[in-house]
Write an enzyme that holds these catalytic residues in place. Structure first.
Site: not given
Length: 171
Positions: A9-13
């Protein structure tokens, strides 16, 4: 040092989780295995570039094995939803293990088999990795008060690390 590439998913997470794992020396957000060279975030967001949002994880195998990283990876995202994590939808948000050698490929496939038939995680050879723009790096640590971080990343971190601490205390 070893390197692993995970898309969840979102690479920030994903970045925020792995930055907190003992034995991980660095985590870099980026894009892999797409159609265009040197993609930008705008290119990725169209969903037509073919890239996955991914994190490059450098780790010390004497402190954290690839298998241990797989356990963390699968515990911290939904590997049963195709091209989606929460409200983030598109092929760029797919679940993936992008291996760099046969050992990683075999470990990933073996671990996925233990999880059951509903796993949609892609297991593919890493073709190319492009670092994301600088404002994406270390995102949660630099922007923890942003709504996205407060609503999505902080609860994920709390849930995983609270559970992990409970398991450690029960051993």
């Amino acid at each position: 040092m070893q390197t692993a590439y995970f898309a969840g998913g979102c690479f920030w997470c994903v970045e925020a989780v792995f930055q907190r794992i003992k034995g991980v020396s660095s985590v870099e957000s980026g894009y892999c295995n797409g159609l265009t060279q040197n993609p930008t975030y705008a290119d990725i967001c169209t969903g037509s570039s073919g890239h996955a949002e991914v994190v490059k994880i450098n780790f010390d195998e004497s402190q954290a094995s690839f298998e241990q990283l797989l356990v963390v990876f699968f515990a911290t995202h939904d590997a049963t939803t195709l091209n989606q994590q929460g409200n983030d939808r598109g092929t760029q948000y797919r679940s993936g293990v992008f291996y760099t050698n046969d050992a990683q490929k075999n470990l990933a496939n073996t671990y996925i088999q233990t999880l059951g038939n509903n796993i949609v995680t892609e297991v593919s050879a890493l073709d190319v990795f492009y670092p994301a723009e600088s404002y994406h790096q270390n995102y949660f640590n630099n922007n923890s008060n942003q709504p996205y971080c407060q609503l999505l990343i902080a609860p994920k971190l709390d849930k995983y690390f609270d559970q992990h601490m409970k398991e450690d205390n029960n051993e």
